[in-house]
Design a protein around this motif. Structure first.
Motif, PDB file in Angstrom:
ATOM      1  N   THR A 135       7.083  10.885   2.175  1.00 45.49           N
ATOM      2  CA  THR A 135       5.662  11.143   2.403  1.00 45.49           C
ATOM      3  C   THR A 135       4.816  10.588   1.263  1.00 45.49           C
ATOM      4  O   THR A 135       5.327  10.271   0.182  1.00 45.49           O
ATOM      5  CB  THR A 135       5.394  12.655   2.518  1.00 45.49           C
ATOM      6  OG1 THR A 135       5.672  13.257   1.250  1.00 45.49           O
ATOM      7  CG2 THR A 135       6.239  13.290   3.607  1.00 45.49           C
ATOM      8  N   ARG A 136       3.530  10.499   1.509  1.00 42.26           N
ATOM      9  CA  ARG A 136       2.599  10.048   0.471  1.00 42.26           C
ATOM     10  C   ARG A 136       2.577  11.009  -0.707  1.00 42.26           C
ATOM     11  O   ARG A 136       2.434  10.590  -1.848  1.00 42.26           O
ATOM     12  CB  ARG A 136       1.199   9.892   1.063  1.00 42.26           C
ATOM     13  CG  ARG A 136       1.124   8.777   2.071  1.00 42.26           C
ATOM     14  CD  ARG A 136      -0.264   8.649   2.624  1.00 42.26           C
ATOM     15  NE  ARG A 136      -0.253   7.727   3.749  1.00 42.26           N
ATOM     16  CZ  ARG A 136      -1.300   7.433   4.461  1.00 42.26           C
ATOM     17  NH1 ARG A 136      -2.464   7.979   4.188  1.00 42.26           N
ATOM     18  NH2 ARG A 136      -1.212   6.589   5.458  1.00 42.26           N
TER      19      ARG A 136
ATOM     20  N   THR B 254       0.854  -1.179   0.000  1.00 42.95           N
ATOM     21  CA  THR B 254       0.000   0.000   0.000  1.00 42.95           C
ATOM     22  C   THR B 254       0.895   1.236   0.000  1.00 42.95           C
ATOM     23  O   THR B 254       2.103   1.150   0.241  1.00 42.95           O
ATOM     24  CB  THR B 254      -0.916   0.045   1.237  1.00 42.95           C
ATOM     25  OG1 THR B 254      -0.069   0.163   2.397  1.00 42.95           O
ATOM     26  CG2 THR B 254      -1.791  -1.188   1.343  1.00 42.95           C
TER      27      THR B 254
ATOM     28  N   SER C 241       5.569   4.292   2.026  1.00 41.73           N
ATOM     29  CA  SER C 241       5.996   5.468   2.775  1.00 41.73           C
ATOM     30  C   SER C 241       6.856   5.078   3.967  1.00 41.73           C
ATOM     31  O   SER C 241       7.900   5.692   4.224  1.00 41.73           O
ATOM     32  CB  SER C 241       4.773   6.252   3.238  1.00 41.73           C
ATOM     33  OG  SER C 241       5.135   7.324   4.056  1.00 41.73           O
ATOM     34  N   GLU C 242       6.442   4.051   4.697  1.00 42.05           N
ATOM     35  CA  GLU C 242       7.192   3.607   5.874  1.00 42.05           C
ATOM     36  C   GLU C 242       8.528   2.967   5.495  1.00 42.05           C
ATOM     37  O   GLU C 242       9.538   3.202   6.145  1.00 42.05           O
ATOM     38  CB  GLU C 242       6.355   2.620   6.674  1.00 42.05           C
ATOM     39  CG  GLU C 242       5.155   3.258   7.351  1.00 42.05           C
ATOM     40  CD  GLU C 242       4.204   2.244   7.971  1.00 42.05           C
ATOM     41  OE1 GLU C 242       4.452   1.021   7.849  1.00 42.05           O
ATOM     42  OE2 GLU C 242       3.201   2.675   8.553  1.00 42.05           O
TER      43      GLU C 242
ATOM     44  N   ARG D 185       0.911   3.516   2.194  1.00 39.82           N
ATOM     45  CA  ARG D 185       1.405   3.673   3.568  1.00 39.82           C
ATOM     46  C   ARG D 185       2.636   2.803   3.798  1.00 39.82           C
ATOM     47  O   ARG D 185       3.628   3.250   4.395  1.00 39.82           O
ATOM     48  CB  ARG D 185       0.316   3.312   4.573  1.00 39.82           C
ATOM     49  CG  ARG D 185       0.825   3.329   6.016  1.00 39.82           C
ATOM     50  CD  ARG D 185      -0.239   2.990   6.994  1.00 39.82           C
ATOM     51  NE  ARG D 185      -1.003   4.224   7.193  1.00 39.82           N
ATOM     52  CZ  ARG D 185      -2.194   4.275   7.746  1.00 39.82           C
ATOM     53  NH1 ARG D 185      -2.782   3.180   8.137  1.00 39.82           N
ATOM     54  NH2 ARG D 185      -2.798   5.416   7.901  1.00 39.82           N
ATOM     55  N   GLU D 186       2.601   1.563   3.325  1.00 40.59           N
ATOM     56  CA  GLU D 186       3.748   0.675   3.491  1.00 40.59           C
ATOM     57  C   GLU D 186       4.972   1.196   2.736  1.00 40.59           C
ATOM     58  O   GLU D 186       6.085   1.165   3.258  1.00 40.59           O
ATOM     59  CB  GLU D 186       3.389  -0.741   3.021  1.00 40.59           C
ATOM     60  CG  GLU D 186       2.398  -1.436   3.919  1.00 40.59           C
ATOM     61  CD  GLU D 186       1.875  -2.731   3.348  1.00 40.59           C
ATOM     62  OE1 GLU D 186       1.652  -3.663   4.148  1.00 40.59           O
ATOM     63  OE2 GLU D 186       1.689  -2.822   2.113  1.00 40.59           O
TER      64      GLU D 186
END
Length: 94
Positions: free
Chosen positions: A57-58, A46, A51-52, A48-49
């Motif tokens: 950032t998104r 995803t 990004s991490e 978010r994944e």
């Protein structure tokens, strides 16, 4: 109903009862699976994944996707996924 020799009665798709030898059925399934080539399963991430993992950032992910650095899969913003292998390759190239 199951007996000692692994016989059981099941409902077929047409609604009829059929006696099935479970051991023979399991053997047929194993033979069919053995004939099929194994494939590597690609992991999708995803936003978010990504990004991490990457540490951006998104908004930066969206910008990189628009520029063609990352390739997005799926439909719409909620279903967007990224291939892990492609993210790793893109980050190694930067």
């Amino acid at each position: 109903m199951q007996t000692a020799d692994s016989q059981t009665s099941i409902n077929t798709p047409s609604g009829h009862l059929a006696d099935v030898n479970l051991d023979a059925l399991a053997g047929k399934i194993a033979d069919k699976l053995a004939d099929k080539p194994t494939h590597n399963v690609e992991r999708y991430l995803t936003m978010r994944e990504v990004s991490e993992i990457v540490g951006i950032t998104r908004q930066q992910i969206n910008k990189m996707t628009r520029k063609g650095i990352f390739r997005a899969y799926g439909r719409g913003t909620r279903m967007t996924r990224y291939k892990l292998s492609e993210i790793e390759a893109a980050m190694a190239a930067l």
